[in-house]
Design an enzyme around this catalytic site. Structure first.
Site, PDB file in Angstrom:
ATOM      1  N   GLU A  23     -20.068 -37.533  87.290  1.00 44.31           N
ATOM      2  CA  GLU A  23     -20.044 -38.309  88.541  1.00 44.31           C
ATOM      3  C   GLU A  23     -20.177 -37.410  89.785  1.00 44.31           C
ATOM      4  O   GLU A  23     -19.343 -37.479  90.698  1.00 44.31           O
ATOM      5  CB  GLU A  23     -18.757 -39.145  88.609  1.00 44.31           C
ATOM      6  N   GLU A  69     -18.889 -43.667  79.979  1.00 43.81           N
ATOM      7  CA  GLU A  69     -17.568 -44.146  80.388  1.00 43.81           C
ATOM      8  C   GLU A  69     -17.718 -45.644  80.628  1.00 43.81           C
ATOM      9  O   GLU A  69     -18.461 -46.053  81.530  1.00 43.81           O
ATOM     10  CB  GLU A  69     -17.080 -43.489  81.674  1.00 43.81           C
TER      11      GLU A  69
HETATM   12  O1  AHR Z   1     -11.602 -42.629  83.605  1.00 42.02           O
HETATM   13  C1  AHR Z   1     -11.053 -42.115  84.754  1.00 42.02           C
HETATM   14  C2  AHR Z   1     -12.078 -41.538  85.682  1.00 42.02           C
HETATM   15  O2  AHR Z   1     -12.997 -42.516  86.060  1.00 42.02           O
HETATM   16  C3  AHR Z   1     -12.919 -40.420  85.156  1.00 42.02           C
HETATM   17  O3  AHR Z   1     -12.292 -39.208  85.216  1.00 42.02           O
HETATM   18  C4  AHR Z   1     -14.097 -40.456  86.070  1.00 42.02           C
HETATM   19  O4  AHR Z   1     -15.250 -39.916  85.486  1.00 42.02           O
HETATM   20  C5  AHR Z   1     -14.210 -41.904  86.454  1.00 42.02           C
HETATM   21  O5  AHR Z   1     -14.371 -42.063  87.809  1.00 42.02           O
END
Ligand code: AHR
Length: 504
Positions: free
Chosen positions: A173, A292
């Site tokens: 990110e 994610e």
């Molecule tokens: O899952 C928590 C956080 O969410 C992670 O560290 C990040 O990549 C995302 O913003």
């Protein structure tokens, strides 16, 4: 009751269901690692400090690949801190999550733990505070057989065999204002491209993931993918999509339709990757890694940060609801319906923080979102088939009008099993679905299960883990060439069919 028709056809293949679609994510955040998968002092842990009860639930969940060590954490991580004798590892501030990290869990522990629970390790490199050299060092340390200072150090640290990690994320990110070493698209695109080129010089077969835009609402998202992919399309294999959805202001109807958001993000990533390949004249079709994804419940991103940098900090330990389980299932439906391009996905996170598995010092339990993941990981096998849906629309505040039903189908030829995953996103009305099965005249019902369909805010807790669990879908029958289903409002179902008659 609303009526819907679904047609599933053997000839409408989307693609093979990659086992990596059932991945998860472990980050040094809250009690995911420490107090989650790793607790050396616990009587419930093995001699390596890995919680046995947590490991057993991970195996039951059916996770296939796990991304590590972050997340935001990776953008300040020095991988060297987590290798070598434990008593000489440095203690560091975890700036991403305001804790103090002992580094007693690092690369070796992670790879050993992966072997224990039977998952493939996937690494992310720090392109926040660090760069090409450190990424290449981590790669050489991890994957080179031996005979160099770095690889011999791994051997001396107890791992004679290379870790053999195949999939690597180029940062995390980087466009997020919350990220250490945040980058503009130009900065990140160049750095990711050069890091990828270097990593490929070590091993041309590595599978490299470049970060797509993190969230559509970030102003930089307008041209992030175009700029980054123009630089990296030649060197990357995957473009990453991250998505978290949550119920806002009790708007359950919008929440139930969250699969629409994932559909849009995946399709946007595909379009951006293909456009970049065309612009650059590169014959490459990038895959999508939704590395994610998850449902947040009652996550307060603005909560004050602890000023004492605790070693243990509870974060994101949500009590998940039936609605959360239905939406988790709906997101899996979206992943399956893009199986031709989405070949890796990591539910976030695996233990304690926003997780299907919860652990306390004296035991574990399954949160509601455990169940759709387990059922899909177990039964979505073989080829994903395109289901054509004719269903009335529902009105949602965020996504406009969307079909009330979403469906994914998989055909496992080897097991002669057709499996349907159906989500009734209508918050208030039952749906009668007629699924046309013309391709399988001999289909037999094996099992029909449903999650949700009652109070969407019912929870699974430690005291009442059976609060939200799959139960039999009462109205499911084959009538002629049609599978007739009655799908309760706000529910997710899995229906398994044998495609051949029972052997005599
Ligand atoms: O899952 C928590 C956080 O969410 C992670 O560290 C990040 O990549 C995302 O913003």
């Amino acid at each position: 009751m609303v009526r819907a028709t679904v047609v599933v056809d053997r000839d409408q293949a989307i693609g093979e269901v990659d086992r990596r679609l059932f991945g998860s994510f472990v980050e040094h955040l809250g009690r995911c690692v420490y107090g989650g998968i790793f607790e050396p002092e616990s009587p419930l842990s093995d001699p390596n400090g890995f919680r046995e009860d947590v490991a057993a639930l991970i195996r039951e969940l059916g996770v296939t690949v796990v991304r590590y060590p972050g997340g935001n954490f990776v953008s300040g991580y020095r991988w060297e801190d987590g290798v070598g004798p434990r008593d000489s590892r440095p203690s560091r501030l975890n700036l991403a999550w305001h804790t103090t990290d002992s580094n007693s869990f690092g690369l070796h522990e992670f790879v050993d733990w992966c072997a224990k629970v039977g998952v493939e390790p996937m690494f992310a490199v720090n392109l926040g505070t660090r760069g090409i050299e450190e990424a290449l060092d981590m790669l050489e340390y991890s994957n080179h057989p031996g005979g160099t200072t770095l690889s011999d150090r791994r051997i001396a640290n107890g791992a004679p065999d290379p870790f053999g990690v195949r999939m690597w994320c180029l940062g995390n990110e980087p466009d997020g204002p919350w990220q250490l070493g945040r980058k503009t698209a130009v900065e990140y695109g160049r750095l990711a491209a050069e890091t990828a080129r270097g990593m490929r010089q070590f091993d041309a077969k590595l599978q490299l993931v470049v970060a797509g835009h993190t969230a559509p609402w970030l102003p930089s998202s307008a041209d992030w993918d175009r700029i980054v992919l123009d630089e990296t399309v030649e060197f990357a294999d995957y473009v990453a999509v991250h998505i978290y959805v949550q119920e806002v202001e009790r708007d359950i109807q919008t929440f139930l339709a969250s699969g629409v958001e994932l559909d849009r993000e995946i399709e946007r990533a595909i379009a951006e990757a293909d456009a970049a390949a065309a612009r650059r004249g590169v014959d490459r079709t990038l895959a999508v890694s939704v590395d994610e994804w998850g449902v947040w419940r009652d996550v307060d991103l603005k909560a004050p940060k602890p000023q004492d940098w605790p070693v243990e900090r509870r974060m994101g330990e949500s009590t998940y609801t039936a609605g959360d389980a239905v939406v988790t299932g709906a997101l899996i439906v979206s992943l399956l319906n893009h199986a031709d391009r989405v070949t890796c996905a990591c539910q976030s996170m695996l233990v304690n923080a926003g997780a299907p598995i919860r652990a306390e010092a004296d035991g574990v339990w399954r949160s509601s979102v455990f169940h759709p993941f387990r059922l899909a990981a177990r039964h979505a096998r073989g080829t994903a088939l395109r289901a054509t849906i004719e269903a009335p629309e529902i009105e949602t505040r965020k996504y406009g009008r969307v079909p009330a039903l979403d469906v994914a189908a998989t055909l496992d030829e080897a097991q002669a099993e057709l499996v349907l995953f159906l989500v009734n996103r209508n918050a208030s009305e039952t749906a009668h679905a007629a699924v046309r099965l013309g391709s399988w005249p001999e289909a037999r019902l094996i099992e029909a299960l449903v999650i949700g369909g009652g109070d969407p805010w019912e929870t699974s807790t430690r005291e009442r883990p059976e609060g939200v669990v799959p139960r039999e879908l009462p109205e499911a029958a084959i009538v002629g060439d049609s599978l007739e289903l009655v799908l309760p409002a706000a529910s997710w179902s899995v229906v398994r069919l044998a495609t051949k008659p029972e052997p005599r």
